[in-house]
Enzyme design. Structure first.
Site, PDB file in Angstrom:
ATOM      1  N   TRP A 231       0.828  -1.207   0.000  1.00  0.00           N
ATOM      2  CA  TRP A 231       0.000   0.000   0.000  1.00  0.00           C
ATOM      3  C   TRP A 231       0.862   1.256   0.000  1.00  0.00           C
ATOM      4  O   TRP A 231       0.352   2.366  -0.192  1.00  0.00           O
ATOM      5  CB  TRP A 231      -0.972  -0.009   1.169  1.00  0.00           C
ATOM      6  N   ASP A 232       2.162   1.093   0.202  1.00  0.00           N
ATOM      7  CA  ASP A 232       3.107   2.206   0.136  1.00  0.00           C
ATOM      8  C   ASP A 232       2.889   3.040  -1.129  1.00  0.00           C
ATOM      9  O   ASP A 232       2.932   4.272  -1.103  1.00  0.00           O
ATOM     10  CB  ASP A 232       4.546   1.676   0.106  1.00  0.00           C
TER      11      ASP A 232
ATOM     12  N   GLU B 130       0.579  -2.786  12.669  1.00  0.00           N
ATOM     13  CA  GLU B 130       0.823  -4.227  12.557  1.00  0.00           C
ATOM     14  C   GLU B 130       1.276  -4.872  13.857  1.00  0.00           C
ATOM     15  O   GLU B 130       1.580  -6.063  13.873  1.00  0.00           O
ATOM     16  CB  GLU B 130       1.835  -4.474  11.430  1.00  0.00           C
TER      17      GLU B 130
ATOM     18  N   LYS C  48       2.731   0.402  16.199  1.00  0.00           N
ATOM     19  CA  LYS C  48       3.906   0.431  15.327  1.00  0.00           C
ATOM     20  C   LYS C  48       3.951   1.731  14.528  1.00  0.00           C
ATOM     21  O   LYS C  48       5.010   2.315  14.327  1.00  0.00           O
ATOM     22  CB  LYS C  48       3.859  -0.766  14.371  1.00  0.00           C
TER      23      LYS C  48
END
Length: 776
Positions: free
Chosen positions: A354-355, A497, A610
């Site tokens: 998805w970056d 995550e 995260k």
């Protein structure tokens, strides 16, 4: 040691950075951040001479291969072209012996050239070396290298062995069959490799020219062909002050190249490679480098961002980001995506995440829309794999893979990861199964592109189908909760995550709701305004039946709301998890230090994140949440976020700036800029951080300049950092280029549009034709 204030030569001030001391224990830093490329291929910048611990990587975009049935597909490490075996008076040259003086390795971002120079002293001899290297932007198959050697205090015997070395691997995984090797006319070297599973042919060539004292030397080399390698050796004697110039031309072609898409013949590829190699070889390094330099001039005109800052590093940082975004992006071929490490290392195996859609695509949407469209067409071509994944998991529609490679491959996320420090076993990677927000992220990116460009042809050909089919997936993914009389999305991983197997991750639920609502809007518009297109999509996707299901479910999807303290729960259980002192980990020198003390299951039971999760939701769907809710949640979640993902800092930077904390926003921007370019010598060992590089541009343009697309309108609400006096950048909106210049109080706009454009500046509508200047 890295040096970021390079002023020699003066013309490269804020255009280059350098390594000023050779460290054999920190090779990977410069190999990654000084990588060269052109979108077609990426060349990691290992030194010409070899060292233990080096990674000699050459990746050709889109050439994925699976080593065997037990591993996932990855970009194979092609044969090495850059290594030179250099011997002085019979002794192999190495910077690990002798004395090294005047050392500097520099990446010239303006011209995309790697330069390394030093004086080496050994056994009484002093010799000056200089190495230059580029991967051509003008000729996409071409690599150029040049070495000069000058003895400073006496005569030397110099031998150089150079060729093509297919003995390299992907950290032990060998992706190629033994191929044919040839040397034509004792000059043109050829090596052919074929991938073991995908059967892609690689045809690589190299040739050399030598000049002594400025005169070309027609030396006959010693030829050597061995297992998986072919090379030639040149030997010369040099007098004191006499200079050897050693040029190497290299060419790389594969059967996956677009020009061979209709059915490649190996002989045709070989002929094309040899023709290109001979042309490059005849022209020489300087002439071909000039072609490359002029191509980069156009790049910097296209993407120019200028910052007048009290901190010169800021200007260098954005140029570094743009440079890497350009060299990692396959703008030449819509069948290929962008890897999470670009083409600079083996990290994440070259896979796309998805970056691209959330962190990199905005850069191209607003600076080069055709490239943005190409990246979205890559996702359209991936619908085949997305539909297959949905079917395999018992769902309808298109369920995009968390990690993508070749478009039709589907899910390619590895199943197992790093060691669990408590159990000693490998950690199971769940993201390929339950990190599902990627599907709505892609739908969002399609909508974002369309709103900013007005590209109706793209929507008719690709976009509508992607949005409708992803909405079908979400409708089938919803689970009815009888007790609450709402639809839930259970057992997922959100952007954070560190929280696996959670129910109702707020980001996932809201984005699924957005995806379905968007599909409903477009389906109704198509039925009324484009009945022929509606009929075609209905026949293919069953849109009418889907519309009934969407209408039935959309109003009953559970969307987490703020509690009495104004906090939106990240998921059903996050706010009930235990609080821990995160101070040691918030100030960590390396990411993931919390896993020195806990395993992932233990971290999953703490209120620690995260990366940005709720904050990402506020950024993408910002007009759905009031300012006081954003502020309360930012204050709550920021202190619990470790930013262990490189994706996180840019989002928090933008939100901090929106909420008026300019000091924190600038501090977060600098941290994001230093992930790769900063002083930490092992932060980029596996490759650069693609999403973070896109995030640097977002911090500047979408953060400090306040550029947003809201409700189909272009908004600007600048809030420059205290360190900045001015910033300027280009911006494309609905097919027109706008030149933006901001200082602390004024905004100046110039456009090529003959039409009147409407922008929202500081909340007020403004009409733009030609030029405009106003205070804000």
């Amino acid at each position: 040691m890295m040096h970021y204030n390079t002023t020699e030569p003066e013309e490269l001030k804020h255009w280059s950075f350098s390594e000023t001391e050779f460290d054999p224990l920190a090779l990977a830093k410069c190999e990654s951040i000084m990588s060269l490329g052109n979108g077609y291929m990426g060349l990691r910048s290992a030194a010409e001479e070899s060292y233990i611990g080096e990674k000699r990587n050459l990746f050709i975009n889109g050439t994925f291969n699976k080593f065997d049935q037990y591993e996932v597909t990855e970009l194979p490490n092609a044969a090495d072209i850059t290594r030179l075996d250099i011997r002085i008076d019979g002794v192999r040259f190495s910077l690990e012996r002798g004395e090294v003086r005047e050392y500097r390795r520099l990446l010239n971002l303006r011209d995309a050239e790697l330069v390394r120079g030093f004086v080496w002293e050994y056994q009484g001899k002093r010799i000056r070396f200089e190495f230059r290297r580029y991967v051509s932007l003008a000729h996409k198959h071409e690599i150029g290298m040049r070495m000069t050697v000058t003895p400073l205090n006496g005569r030397i015997s110099l031998s150089v062995t150079s060729g093509i070395d297919g003995q390299v691997s992907n950290s032990g995984s060998q992706h190629f069959h033994e191929g044919e090797k040839r040397i034509y006319d004792k000059t043109y070297i050829e090596l052919i490799q074929t991938t073991t599973e995908s059967k892609i042919d690689f045809v690589l060539g190299a040739a050399h020219r030598l000049f002594i004292g400025g005169t070309e030397a027609n030396l006959e080399p010693k030829m050597d062909i061995d297992r998986r390698r072919v090379a030639v050796t040149y030997t010369v004697d040099l007098e004191q002050g006499q200079t050897l110039e050693f040029e190497k031309a290299a060419a790389v072609f594969t059967s996956r190249d677009l020009e061979f898409a209709e059915g490649p013949r190996l002989d045709d590829i070989r002929e094309m490679m040899l023709a290109a190699l001979k042309e490059q070889h005849a022209a020489g390094y300087e002439r071909r480098f000039e072609d490359h330099r002029r191509a980069w001039e156009k790049v910097w005109d296209q993407y120019r961002v200028s910052i007048k800052s009290a901190e010169p590093f800021d200007q260098l940082a954005v140029r570094f980001a743009i440079y890497h975004l350009v060299i990692m992006t396959p703008s030449h071929d819509r069948r290929m995506g962008i890897g999470a490490k670009g083409l600079t290392g083996e990290g994440y195996k070259g896979h796309s995440f998805w970056d691209t859609e959330i962190f990199i695509l905005p850069f191209y949407i607003y600076t080069n829309p055709p490239v943005a469209r190409s990246l979205l067409e890559y996702r359209y071509l991936g619908l085949e794999g997305a539909r297959s994944k949905a079917l395999q998991n018992g769902y309808s529609g298109a369920m995009y893979p968390w990690e993508a490679a070749w478009p039709s491959d589907g899910e390619v996320t590895p199943e197992w990861g790093q060691v669990d420090i408590v159990t000693g076993k490998q950690t199971r990677i769940w993201s390929g199964v339950i990190e599902q927000h990627i599907t709505s992220d892609i739908a969002y990116a399609v909508w974002h592109y369309y709103m900013a460009t007005g590209d109706q042809e793209f929507m008719d050909s690709f976009g509508y189908e992607m949005i409708l089919d992803t909405a079908k997936f979400w409708a089938s993914r919803l689970e009815w909760n009888e007790e609450q009389q709402t639809y839930h999305i259970n057992n997922v991983v959100g952007p954070d995550e560190y929280k696996e197997h959670v129910n109702n991750n707020a980001f996932t639920n809201y984005m699924a709701h957005f995806n379905i609502r968007l599909a409903m809007t477009y389906a109704e518009e198509l039925r009324v305004q484009k009945p022929a297109l509606f009929d075609r999509l209905n026949s293919k996707l069953g849109v009418e039946a889907a519309m009934d299901e969407w209408s039935d479910k959309i109003g009953r999807i559970y969307l987490p709301k703020p509690n009495q303290d104004g906090i939106i729960p990240q998921d059903d259980t996050y706010l009930q998890k235990k609080l821990v002192d995160l101070t040691p980990y918030k100030s960590q020198a390396k990411v993931g230090s919390i896993f020195d003390d806990y395993n992932l299951d233990q971290v999953g039971e703490m209120q620690v994140s995260k990366q940005a999760d709720i904050m990402m939701l506020f950024f993408l769907l910002e007009d759905q949440f009031p300012l006081d809710v954003k502020k309360a949640n930012y204050d709550y979640y920021e202190e619990k976020t470790l930013h262990d993902s490189s994706l996180s800092l840019s989002t928090h930077c933008i939100l901090a700036n929106d909420l008026g904390d300019r000091e924190l926003a600038y501090r977060l921007f600098r941290r994001a800029a230093e992930i790769d370019l900063g002083p930490y010598m092992h932060s980029s060992d596996a490759g650069v951080h693609s999403a973070s590089l896109g995030g640097i541009w977002k911090c500047i343009v979408m953060g400090f300049a306040g550029v947003r697309m809201l409700g189909g309108a272009l908004h600007m609400n600048p809030r420059l950092p205290e360190a900045w006096e001015e910033v300027s950048f280009p911006l494309y909106w609905r097919g027109h280029r706008i030149e933006v210049h901001l200082d602390r109080t004024r905004i100046s706009l110039n456009t090529d549009s003959e039409e009147e454009l409407t922008l929202i500046i500081g909340g007020n509508p403004v009409k733009l034709t030609g030029a405009l200047q106003l205070s804000y």
